[in-house]
Design a protein around this motif. Structure first.
Motif, PDB file in Angstrom:
ATOM      1  N   ASP A 114       0.816  -1.221   0.000  1.00  0.00           N
ATOM      2  CA  ASP A 114       0.000   0.000   0.000  1.00  0.00           C
ATOM      3  C   ASP A 114       0.848   1.268   0.000  1.00  0.00           C
ATOM      4  O   ASP A 114       1.959   1.282   0.538  1.00  0.00           O
ATOM      5  CB  ASP A 114      -0.929  -0.013   1.227  1.00  0.00           C
ATOM      6  CG  ASP A 114      -2.061   0.996   1.085  1.00  0.00           C
ATOM      7  OD1 ASP A 114      -2.444   1.324  -0.059  1.00  0.00           O
ATOM      8  OD2 ASP A 114      -2.556   1.463   2.134  1.00  0.00           O
TER       9      ASP A 114
ATOM     10  N   GLY B 183      -0.059   5.151  -4.620  1.00  0.00           N
ATOM     11  CA  GLY B 183      -0.715   6.352  -5.143  1.00  0.00           C
ATOM     12  C   GLY B 183      -0.175   7.605  -4.464  1.00  0.00           C
ATOM     13  O   GLY B 183       0.174   8.600  -5.120  1.00  0.00           O
ATOM     14  N   ARG B 184      -0.083   7.548  -3.142  1.00  0.00           N
ATOM     15  CA  ARG B 184       0.422   8.710  -2.391  1.00  0.00           C
ATOM     16  C   ARG B 184       1.890   8.971  -2.690  1.00  0.00           C
ATOM     17  O   ARG B 184       2.334  10.118  -2.743  1.00  0.00           O
ATOM     18  CB  ARG B 184       0.203   8.494  -0.878  1.00  0.00           C
ATOM     19  CG  ARG B 184      -1.224   8.781  -0.446  1.00  0.00           C
ATOM     20  CD  ARG B 184      -1.515   8.198   0.907  1.00  0.00           C
ATOM     21  NE  ARG B 184      -1.666   6.753   0.831  1.00  0.00           N
ATOM     22  CZ  ARG B 184      -1.549   5.929   1.861  1.00  0.00           C
ATOM     23  NH1 ARG B 184      -1.245   6.406   3.058  1.00  0.00           N
ATOM     24  NH2 ARG B 184      -1.730   4.635   1.716  1.00  0.00           N
TER      25      ARG B 184
ATOM     26  N   ARG C  21      -0.914   8.435 -10.327  1.00  0.00           N
ATOM     27  CA  ARG C  21      -0.913   7.287  -9.409  1.00  0.00           C
ATOM     28  C   ARG C  21      -0.287   6.046 -10.050  1.00  0.00           C
ATOM     29  O   ARG C  21       0.376   5.251  -9.382  1.00  0.00           O
ATOM     30  CB  ARG C  21      -2.359   6.946  -8.993  1.00  0.00           C
ATOM     31  CG  ARG C  21      -3.051   7.993  -8.144  1.00  0.00           C
ATOM     32  CD  ARG C  21      -4.497   7.589  -7.865  1.00  0.00           C
ATOM     33  NE  ARG C  21      -4.561   6.240  -7.348  1.00  0.00           N
ATOM     34  CZ  ARG C  21      -4.341   5.903  -6.068  1.00  0.00           C
ATOM     35  NH1 ARG C  21      -4.068   6.845  -5.171  1.00  0.00           N
ATOM     36  NH2 ARG C  21      -4.407   4.651  -5.682  1.00  0.00           N
TER      37      ARG C  21
ATOM     38  N   ARG D 223     -12.089   1.379  -8.302  1.00  0.00           N
ATOM     39  CA  ARG D 223     -11.218   2.467  -8.763  1.00  0.00           C
ATOM     40  C   ARG D 223     -11.510   2.812 -10.222  1.00  0.00           C
ATOM     41  O   ARG D 223     -12.121   2.004 -10.937  1.00  0.00           O
ATOM     42  CB  ARG D 223      -9.751   2.053  -8.599  1.00  0.00           C
ATOM     43  CG  ARG D 223      -9.405   1.867  -7.121  1.00  0.00           C
ATOM     44  CD  ARG D 223      -7.948   1.646  -6.921  1.00  0.00           C
ATOM     45  NE  ARG D 223      -7.671   1.481  -5.501  1.00  0.00           N
ATOM     46  CZ  ARG D 223      -6.486   1.604  -4.952  1.00  0.00           C
ATOM     47  NH1 ARG D 223      -5.436   1.881  -5.711  1.00  0.00           N
ATOM     48  NH2 ARG D 223      -6.314   1.442  -3.659  1.00  0.00           N
TER      49      ARG D 223
END
Ligand code: IPE
Ligand code: IPE
Ligand code: MG
Length: 232
Positions: free
Chosen positions: A15, A18-19, A28, A66
């Motif tokens: 995880d 994207g950030r 992203r 998404r």
């Protein structure tokens, strides 16, 4: 570190891609690309450390929500990951296995994945599970339906039997879960199998997650006292 205390089965929620990209003012998808490049290095390192099974959460049953461009980028990335990294996995004696509903994947993704699993099925040094179109609740629904289909009787149902109907049948439960990316939740990952898993959370985003971060997680695991409800 004492090799005996290395977690035998490590699960990782991949995880923060994207950030990671957003911080660099990139799309992203760029984060996913860099994140995928990191996967092989951590796999090889896990094997080197004595981990026997590594389970990576790559795409959840909820990730279909998404935007379709991102979903199709992730699907293509998977194909290119397998195509470009399969030789390394074979050379390193890694066995690839998919956890999740492969029937609902695009045909090409399913074909490439299943072929890679078949071709690596006799490898022994590391079992690499990729959770793909995987959801813990969906896995239980799938298991219960198959149990009914097989005519399982009430008195035959026990914890072991349920385990044998999961995608992870025959495997040990994860000893350690690592979640990079700063979120403090399991996001529908291995909900049955992680009843007694040790959790390690870090703010480091997956594309930045290094061998040193992996060591820190193994070290934290080494210092845990697993009682499984009993006493020391
Ligand atoms: C990758 O990280 C996880 C996948 C579903 C592939 P994210 O895409 O969730 O990244 P963040 O959490 O938005 O940063
Ligand atoms: C979990 O990450 C799923 C994968 C890494 C494949 P998400 O980014 O989808 O989880 P949430 O939305 O933060 O719970
Ligand atoms: Mg995320």
């Amino acid at each position: 570190m004492d090799k005996l205390n290395v977690a035998k089965h490590v699960a990782i929620i991949l995880d923060g891609n994207g950030r990671w990209a957003k911080k660099r003012l990139k799309p992203r998808t760029y984060g996913h690309k860099v994140g995928a490049e990191n996967v092989i290095d951590i796999c090889l390192y896990a094997k080197e450390k004595g981990v026997e099974c590594l389970t990576l959460y790559a795409f959840s049953t909820e990730n279909w929500k998404r935007p379709k461009e991102e979903v199709s980028y992730l699907m293509n990335l998977l194909i290119s990951f397998i195509k470009t990294k399969f030789d390394i996995l074979m050379k390193e004696d890694c066995k690839l296995n998919i956890l999740g509903d492969t029937d609902a994947l695009p045909d090409k993704v399913r074909e490439v994945c299943l072929k890679a699993c078949e071709d690596s099925k006799d490898n022994k040094s590391l079992l690499l599970n990729v959770a793909l179109n995987y959801g813990g609740r969906a896995e239980l629904v799938h298991a219960f339906k198959n149990m009914l289909r097989d005519g399982i009787k009430e008195d035959e149902v026990d914890e072991e039997l349920i385990s044998s109907y999961l995608y992870s049948k025959g495997q040990s439960d994860p000893d350690l879960l690592i979640r990079p990316g700063g979120e403090l939740r399991i996001s529908n990952f291995l909900i049955y199998q992680m009843a007694y898993t040790e959790f390690y959370f870090t703010d480091t985003l997956w594309p930045d997650f290094t061998r040193e971060d992996f060591d820190k997680a193994l070290e934290a695991y080494n210092n845990r006292n697993r009682r499984f409800g009993g006493l020391e």
